[in-house]
Design an enzyme around this catalytic site. Structure first.
Site, short mmCIF file in Angstrom:
data_model
loop_
_atom_site.label_atom_id
_atom_site.label_comp_id
_atom_site.label_asym_id
_atom_site.label_seq_id
_atom_site.Cartn_x
_atom_site.Cartn_y
_atom_site.Cartn_z
N ASP A 107 0.91 -1.20 0.00
CA ASP A 107 -0.18 0.10 0.13
C ASP A 107 0.97 1.21 0.08
O ASP A 107 1.88 1.34 0.69
CB ASP A 107 -0.80 -0.15 1.27
N ASN A 140 -0.54 4.56 -0.20
CA ASN A 140 -1.39 5.86 0.30
C ASN A 140 -2.14 5.66 1.60
O ASN A 140 -3.11 6.40 1.92
CB ASN A 140 -2.34 6.32 -1.04
N ASP A 180 -4.29 3.35 2.94
CA ASP A 180 -5.90 3.01 2.78
C ASP A 180 -5.91 1.56 3.13
O ASP A 180 -6.91 1.00 3.08
CB ASP A 180 -6.50 3.59 1.78
N ASP A 227 -1.44 -1.24 -3.90
CA ASP A 227 -1.91 -0.39 -5.22
C ASP A 227 -0.69 -0.19 -6.04
O ASP A 227 0.36 -0.87 -5.99
CB ASP A 227 -2.23 1.17 -4.78
N ASP A 235 -3.58 -9.73 -16.30
CA ASP A 235 -4.68 -10.61 -16.03
C ASP A 235 -6.03 -10.02 -17.06
O ASP A 235 -6.28 -8.94 -16.96
CB ASP A 235 -5.03 -10.82 -14.85
N ASP A 246 -7.61 -15.32 -17.92
CA ASP A 246 -8.49 -16.14 -16.67
C ASP A 246 -9.58 -17.01 -17.53
O ASP A 246 -10.21 -16.89 -18.23
CB ASP A 246 -9.27 -14.96 -16.17
N GLU A 257 -5.27 -19.78 -18.41
CA GLU A 257 -5.80 -20.77 -17.37
C GLU A 257 -6.91 -21.50 -17.79
O GLU A 257 -7.79 -21.37 -18.17
CB GLU A 257 -6.48 -19.76 -16.23
N HIS A 302 -2.95 -17.11 -5.87
CA HIS A 302 -3.97 -16.40 -4.95
C HIS A 302 -5.24 -17.24 -4.77
O HIS A 302 -6.01 -16.80 -4.40
CB HIS A 302 -4.39 -15.04 -5.65
N ASP A 303 -5.14 -18.47 -5.53
CA ASP A 303 -6.44 -19.19 -5.33
C ASP A 303 -6.20 -20.52 -4.31
O ASP A 303 -6.96 -21.29 -4.24
CB ASP A 303 -7.06 -19.68 -6.64
O1 ISL Z 1 -9.91 -21.19 -6.87
C1 ISL Z 1 -10.61 -22.18 -7.49
C2 ISL Z 1 -11.51 -23.06 -6.62
O2 ISL Z 1 -10.88 -22.85 -5.18
C3 ISL Z 1 -10.55 -22.30 -8.81
O3 ISL Z 1 -11.36 -23.28 -9.06
C4 ISL Z 1 -10.67 -21.00 -9.50
O4 ISL Z 1 -11.99 -20.61 -9.29
C5 ISL Z 1 -10.42 -21.42 -10.82
O5 ISL Z 1 -9.17 -21.69 -10.90
C6 ISL Z 1 -10.68 -19.87 -11.77
O6 ISL Z 1 -9.76 -19.22 -11.16
C7 ISL Z 1 -9.71 -17.64 -11.81
O7 ISL Z 1 -11.15 -17.22 -12.15
C8 ISL Z 1 -11.78 -17.11 -11.08
C9 ISL Z 1 -11.40 -16.30 -10.02
O8 ISL Z 1 -12.03 -15.99 -8.92
C10 ISL Z 1 -10.02 -16.42 -9.64
O9 ISL Z 1 -9.23 -15.79 -8.79
C11 ISL Z 1 -9.06 -16.79 -10.75
O10 ISL Z 1 -7.76 -17.23 -10.84
C12 ISL Z 1 -13.20 -16.26 -11.53
O11 ISL Z 1 -12.64 -15.24 -12.56
CA CA Z 2 -3.69 1.97 -1.36
#
Ligand code: ISL
Ligand code: CA
Length: 562
Positions: free
Chosen positions: A21, A23, A25, A29, A98, A200, A257, A328-329
């Site tokens: 971050d 700024n 908040d 960013d 992305d 995505d 993906e 991140h998933d």
């Molecule tokens: O994280 C999942 C289940 O726990 C995966 O099935 C995931 O939803 C899938 O891989 C798709 O992910 C991507 O598209 C999603 C988004 O929420 C995820 O962050 C992204 O990486 C929908 O756009």
């Molecule tokens: Ca910020």
């Protein structure tokens, strides 16, 4: 001739909201990213993949785009973005963005117009069907986020399809105007200097538009998957998109993906006609899940090895892999595949060795290079993720399942585990922000943080730097052949990497126990240690005529065979 720079690259994934971050908040960013460019340069990565930064109501943290040509205000301005891209380029790094075009946000003006106005040209940008009644959707498909995949709109007296949250209506790729629009959006960002895209859930864009009911036997995880995963029309759409862009921009990377893709699907995406340069496949990421992610089980190492080996060698090594152990998933890789309690640093270094010695393009998820661990969540109110909250509502609120049991599951598998803020220093909020972060910070930032690790030559961070440097030095690690040894060993992962320049032997003990009597390959030839996470091993440094070695818990070594 395309340059294929990504084959020699290490990519670093930035989850913007949790990176830095600037700024006060509490939300990461673009200004924060700019501040950390020197850190990324020192780490030695060649490119960054930034999670979505386009305007969004953030139901799914940017994976629900409201305006494809605007920067999310919370992250900064278009000018900030331009400065950032420029600085990355000046420092020799590429920027991958992305692109979320399987669906948009329900607040996108296209969708809003389609809902309100029957004659809207945007009607056909989405997928509408009559239900059997207002309560009964057109078919039995489930969304990825626990609800039905259809939502009823009274104004239209129809349902629209959404494979994710109801706020993420799927775009209709059957529609030529939509497909052209997507290409134009991508051109817009290429003009801003973007070097490539992470597309995505692109494997889901083609749907069987007869919308048959799913059947348990042929679907994976959720009902309906067989009718929208990696279908022939998806390949056509991607070829067309590629043709629209390639003539003008021939040096960009397409990373797709492709949930549920098999090696044969991958071959079609990557090797047949120009579609994708690499895919993100989910097989390895599902090794600790039973029938679906909410039924976790212990990952079986032998299965992990089999999956990795299959992807490394199939189709004669023609499939260019992306290599990742988390994102991140997913939960943190050290909490998931390592031992984040007794052997956190050592197992994090082992995972770094694995990630950076396989064939393909490695992707480091932010914070893994520090050995960051899963979040510490005790209460549903501490979770932000729409997927986690929907699951909780379905199980605890609707089905009245035991809350403690569900809490146990989500604290292990929730996506928020890897979305806690980056731990930069021992200062307030880990140096991430001067104010309270948008999501609960891990309390272990006092011990695990970049500033401390930078000073410690034995830290996970410095190990990552060394591994990246080694990969840069040896083309063998990037493009060399992979050959597995000891496939039946229950805890040791062992393989050769080889090209005309050299042969390397990688050996990893993925367990809490010492293992004895591991056969040394090519006994006659001397082996020189390139890197190890074991202090005693480093003192010795070479193997002369040993026929067997023993490996300490979580030991990882890379040897050059002379
Ligand atoms: O994280 C999942 C289940 O726990 C995966 O099935 C995931 O939803 C899938 O891989 C798709 O992910 C991507 O598209 C999603 C988004 O929420 C995820 O962050 C992204 O990486 C929908 O756009
Ligand atoms: Ca910020």
């Amino acid at each position: 001739m395309r340059e294929k720079w990504w084959k020699d690259s290490v990519i670093y994934q930035i989850y913007i909201k949790s990176f830095q971050d600037s700024n006060g908040d509490g939300v990461g960013d673009i200004g924060g990213i700019i501040k950390r460019i020197p850190y990324l340069k020192e780490l030695g990565v060649d490119a960054v993949w930034m999670t979505p930064f386009m305007d969004s109501p953030n139901v799914d943290n940017g994976y629900d785009v409201r305006d494809y040509r605007r920067v999310l205000e919370e992250f900064g301005t278009m000018d900030d973005l331009r400065t950032m891209i420029h600085l990355f380029h000046e420092n020799g790094m590429k920027v991958i963005m992305d692109m979320v075009v399987n669906h948009s946000s329900n607040q996108h003006r296209w969708f809003q117009d389609a809902v309100r106005n029957e004659a809207s040209p945007y009607q056909n940008y989405y997928i509408w069907r009559k239900g059997k009644s207002e309560e009964q959707p057109p078919n039995n498909w489930n969304s990825f986020f626990s609800e039905s995949a259809w939502t009823y709109v009274p104004e239209r007296n129809k349902f629209y399809l959404h494979l994710f949250a109801k706020e993420q209506p799927d775009l209709n790729w059957e529609n030529e105007s939509l497909r052209k629009e997507v290409a134009d959006i991508m051109k817009f960002w290429l003009e801003e200097g973007i070097d490539g895209f992470r597309m995505d859930v692109i494997g889901l864009i083609g749907k069987d538009i007869t919308f048959p009911d799913g059947t348990f036997e042929n679907d994976l995880e959720m009902i309906g998957t067989q009718y929208y995963s990696n279908l022939p029309q998806t390949h056509q759409y991607l070829q067309e998109l590629r043709q629209r862009l390639d003539s003008e921009y021939n040096n960009i990377v397409f990373i797709g993906e492709t949930t549920y893709a098999t090696v044969d699907d991958a071959y079609k995406y990557i090797c047949e006609k120009p579609e994708l340069d690499m895919i993100l496949q989910s097989e390895l990421m599902e090794v600790d899940a039973d029938t679906d992610k909410w039924i976790p089980k212990q990952a079986d190492l032998k299965e992990m090895k089999q999956i990795i080996t299959k992807w490394q060698i199939s189709h004669n090594g023609q499939i260019w892999n992306s290599i990742f152990l988390g994102n991140h998933d997913k939960p943190r890789c050290v909490s998931r595949f390592g031992n984040s309690v007794e052997y956190r640093e050592k197992s994090a270094k082992l995972l770094s060795t694995l990630l950076l010695t396989l064939r393909g393009t490695p992707i480091i998820y932010q914070g893994d290079e520090l050995g960051m661990t899963n979040g510490e969540f005790e209460d549903i109110s501490q979770f932000d993720d729409v997927e986690t909250r929907n699951f909780w509502n379905q199980e605890v609120v609707e089905k009245k399942r035991n809350a403690e049991a569900v809490m146990q599951i989500i604290s292990r598998v929730s996506r928020d585990n890897s979305r806690t803020p980056m731990q930069w220093s021992e200062e307030k909020n880990g140096g991430f922000s001067t104010e309270k972060p948008w999501i609960r910070m891990n309390s272990n930032y006092h011990i695990i943080n970049a500033a401390e690790e930078k000073k410690d030559p034995e830290s996970v961070l410095n190990y990552y730097k060394d591994m990246i440097a080694l990969r840069k030095k040896f083309s063998t690690l990037r493009t060399g052949k992979y050959q597995e040894l000891l496939p039946d060993h229950p805890t040791v992962f062992s393989y050769f990497r080889e090209n005309d320049e050299r042969r390397l032997w990688v050996v990893l003990n993925m367990s809490d126990y010492k293992v004895e009597n591991i056969s040394v390959p090519e006994v006659e030839r001397k082996k020189v240690l390139c890197i190890s996470n074991d202090s005693e091993r480093k003192l010795k440094g070479s193997l002369e005529k040993e026929t067997k070695i023993s490996l300490s818990p979580w030991e990882a070594d890379v040897w050059q065979i002379e």
